[in-house]
Design an enzyme around this catalytic site. Structure first.
Site, PDB file in Angstrom:
ATOM      1  N   ARG A  36      80.207  45.156  80.161  1.00 39.18           N
ATOM      2  CA  ARG A  36      79.079  44.604  80.937  1.00 39.18           C
ATOM      3  C   ARG A  36      77.762  44.657  80.149  1.00 39.18           C
ATOM      4  O   ARG A  36      76.865  43.871  80.414  1.00 39.18           O
ATOM      5  CB  ARG A  36      78.924  45.351  82.247  1.00 39.18           C
ATOM      6  CG  ARG A  36      80.023  44.970  83.208  1.00 39.18           C
ATOM      7  CD  ARG A  36      79.754  45.469  84.593  1.00 39.18           C
ATOM      8  NE  ARG A  36      80.726  44.894  85.488  1.00 39.18           N
ATOM      9  CZ  ARG A  36      80.831  45.189  86.759  1.00 39.18           C
ATOM     10  NH1 ARG A  36      80.014  46.065  87.288  1.00 39.18           N
ATOM     11  NH2 ARG A  36      81.752  44.616  87.502  1.00 39.18           N
ATOM     12  N   LYS A 198      91.886  41.797 102.100  1.00 39.42           N
ATOM     13  CA  LYS A 198      91.218  41.125 103.224  1.00 39.42           C
ATOM     14  C   LYS A 198      91.468  39.619 103.300  1.00 39.42           C
ATOM     15  O   LYS A 198      91.220  38.896 102.353  1.00 39.42           O
ATOM     16  CB  LYS A 198      89.718  41.373 103.135  1.00 39.42           C
ATOM     17  CG  LYS A 198      89.337  42.723 103.724  1.00 39.42           C
ATOM     18  CD  LYS A 198      87.871  42.994 103.558  1.00 39.42           C
ATOM     19  CE  LYS A 198      87.599  43.644 102.230  1.00 39.42           C
ATOM     20  NZ  LYS A 198      86.379  43.357 101.597  1.00 39.42           N
ATOM     21  N   GLY A 354      86.875  41.644  91.536  1.00 34.18           N
ATOM     22  CA  GLY A 354      86.873  42.921  90.825  1.00 34.18           C
ATOM     23  C   GLY A 354      88.257  43.458  90.524  1.00 34.18           C
ATOM     24  O   GLY A 354      88.553  43.848  89.396  1.00 34.18           O
ATOM     25  N   GLY A 377      82.496  39.794  93.946  1.00 34.09           N
ATOM     26  CA  GLY A 377      81.897  39.280  95.182  1.00 34.09           C
ATOM     27  C   GLY A 377      81.181  37.966  94.948  1.00 34.09           C
ATOM     28  O   GLY A 377      81.302  37.027  95.732  1.00 34.09           O
TER      29      GLY A 377
HETATM   30  P1  AMP Z   1      90.334  42.701  97.944  1.00 31.62           P
HETATM   31  O1  AMP Z   1      89.037  43.434  97.713  1.00 31.62           O
HETATM   32  O2  AMP Z   1      90.417  42.082  99.302  1.00 31.62           O
HETATM   33  O3  AMP Z   1      90.672  41.741  96.814  1.00 31.62           O
HETATM   34  O4  AMP Z   1      91.466  43.823  97.947  1.00 31.62           O
HETATM   35  C1  AMP Z   1      91.864  44.548  96.825  1.00 31.62           C
HETATM   36  C2  AMP Z   1      92.785  45.652  97.310  1.00 31.62           C
HETATM   37  O5  AMP Z   1      93.905  45.078  97.943  1.00 31.62           O
HETATM   38  C3  AMP Z   1      93.353  46.555  96.226  1.00 31.62           C
HETATM   39  O6  AMP Z   1      92.782  47.823  96.347  1.00 31.62           O
HETATM   40  C4  AMP Z   1      94.854  46.589  96.510  1.00 31.62           C
HETATM   41  O7  AMP Z   1      95.405  47.886  96.489  1.00 31.62           O
HETATM   42  C5  AMP Z   1      94.913  46.051  97.921  1.00 31.62           C
HETATM   43  N1  AMP Z   1      96.227  45.479  98.242  1.00 31.62           N
HETATM   44  C6  AMP Z   1      96.904  44.536  97.582  1.00 31.62           C
HETATM   45  N2  AMP Z   1      98.112  44.320  98.154  1.00 31.62           N
HETATM   46  C7  AMP Z   1      98.201  45.152  99.209  1.00 31.62           C
HETATM   47  C8  AMP Z   1      99.197  45.419 100.174  1.00 31.62           C
HETATM   48  N3  AMP Z   1     100.361  44.768 100.180  1.00 31.62           N
HETATM   49  N4  AMP Z   1      98.943  46.359 101.105  1.00 31.62           N
HETATM   50  C9  AMP Z   1      97.775  47.030 101.108  1.00 31.62           C
HETATM   51  N5  AMP Z   1      96.780  46.833 100.227  1.00 31.62           N
HETATM   52  C10 AMP Z   1      96.989  45.897  99.272  1.00 31.62           C
END
Ligand code: AMP
Length: 396
Positions: A36, A198, A354, A377
């Protein structure tokens, strides 16, 4: 591009406030990854070469609005000094009388790094008084902090507004250019690969890109909300019940627009992510009630891989499994390597977000991807088709 460019302003003899994202990982007082810092070196050099003096400001971690030495930018000042090959002055506070004196006495070619902006709660609160203190003696505001451009913090929004606008640095220009090109005229077939936890923040991305897409591949925790709408049992897997309606709507719209949505065929399950030794793979429609889906299975990797290989553009946001905990990292690692191979064969690959970026970097594949965004983000906001608050403020 819609924003004033750094190259459009006269810099000689002026004092430039450069907001950057030098939020680097620090372990035992040492910088674990300086990418960075390196990412904004071209902007820093450009400003210095054009005869300005430079005040650099950044945040680091989450010190909670209090001075905390664990989040000091002092190691960043030393690293920046090495990389630039010149003295970098460092202020122990980003505002205050001592800082003001140091800023006032800067000469053309001098560089000053301010201590962590987030040692003051007013930064995150977007406080105008705090922005006014940062503005002391400053002639020109430049934003090169792509990773935080979706925030309304004082140094990102209030400060440029107070100074009557500002300019985008070379890194922000590069990021915007890539996203602009990709969103306006993507080479087809265009595939969107989504994962992560999410559904909520990714639904607007699908809605925005749908008219341009050919395929959507959905893995990660968000897949289960889609699977549930199709009547599948997802056991204890991640579920956003309040998004079932939105997921159903997406499936219908995609069908109407002729966009293929691919959901997992098989899933790696376990009672929880805390029991990786119990991991096993089952068909997507056979998840037992007391287990959770934590990664995509090898059949899904293969299916997603075939789509990626035949795509001309792939945008990836979000890991397809709990990649922080082996063996649930396998799907994400394999997808990263398939994407790197496809890139070698001509696919334009863009990774934003990220965690997917972290997965690519950890797999050592960063250089084999066409573009790895520095902002999770922020890139999501661009993919949603929205404007970044901090950039809006540059128009004055
Ligand atoms: P996001 O910030 O929405 O991109 O989420 C990233 C997070 O999603 C990471 O910390 C992953 O561990 C989590 N993740 C990915 N697949 C799964 C899953 N099947 N169940 C629970 N968490 C997940």
């Amino acid at each position: 591009m819609k924003y004033p460019l750094l190259q459009d302003t006269e810099l000689a003899g002026r004092k430039v406030f450069l907001r950057v994202d030098m939020n680097v990982p620090i372990q035992n007082g040492r910088i674990a990854d300086d990418s960075r810092i390196r990412a904004v070196l071209p902007t820093i050099r450009y400003i210095l070469d054009n005869g300005a003096s430079l005040v650099i400001a950044s945040h680091l971690g989450r010190p909670g609005g209090k001075r905390n030495i664990d989040f000091s930018l002092a190691p960043v000042a030393s690293r920046l000094e090495e990389l630039l090959g010149q003295k970098v002055f460092f202020t122990p506070d980003c505002i205050g009388a001592r800082t003001a004196t140091m800023v006032a006495s800067l000469k053309p070619g001098d560089v000053l790094l301010l201590e962590n902006l987030r040692f003051h709660p007013e930064e995150k609160e977007g406080d105008p008084d705090f922005a006014r203190k940062l503005a002391y003696c400053i002639d020109i505001y430049v934003n090169d902090a792509f990773g935080t451009c979706h925030r309304k913090h004082a140094s990102l929004k209030g400060l440029p507004e107070m100074l009557g606008g500002g300019y985008i640095g070379l890194l922000v220009q590069k990021e915007l250019h890539i996203f602009d090109e990709m969103l306006s005229s993507p080479a087809r077939p265009f595939t969107l690969l989504l994962g992560g936890a999410k559904v909520s923040d990714k639904i607007p991305v699908i809605e925005n890109l749908l008219p341009r897409l050919d395929h959507i591949l959905i893995g990660g925790g968000m897949a289960f909300t889609f699977m549930k709408t199709m009547g599948m049992n997802v056991g204890r897997s991640l579920l956003e019940l309040d998004r079932l309606g939105a997921a159903e709507k997406i499936l219908k719209e995609a069908d109407k627009s002729g966009v293929d949505i691919f959901l997992p065929l098989d899933i790696v399950i376990a009672p929880s992510s805390g029991s990786p030794e119990k991991a096993r793979t089952v068909a997507a429609d056979s998840i037992p009630a007391n287990e959770a889906g934590l990664d995509i299975g090898s059949g899904t990797v293969e299916q997603f891989g075939k789509i990626i290989e035949k795509s001309c553009t792939v945008v990836w946001n979000g890991p397809v499994g709990v990649f922080e905990i082996p063996p649930f990292d396998r799907g994400t690692r394999k997808i990263a390597s398939i994407l790197a191979d496809a890139t070698k064969n001509g696919t334009v690959s863009v990774v934003g977000g990220g965690d997917s970026v972290r997965a690519v970097v950890e797999a050592g594949l960063e250089k084999k991807i066409s573009f790895v965004s520095t902002g999770g983000g922020a890139s999501l906001i661009l993919l949603q088709g929205n404007e970044l608050y901090a950039l809006e403020a540059l128009r004055g």
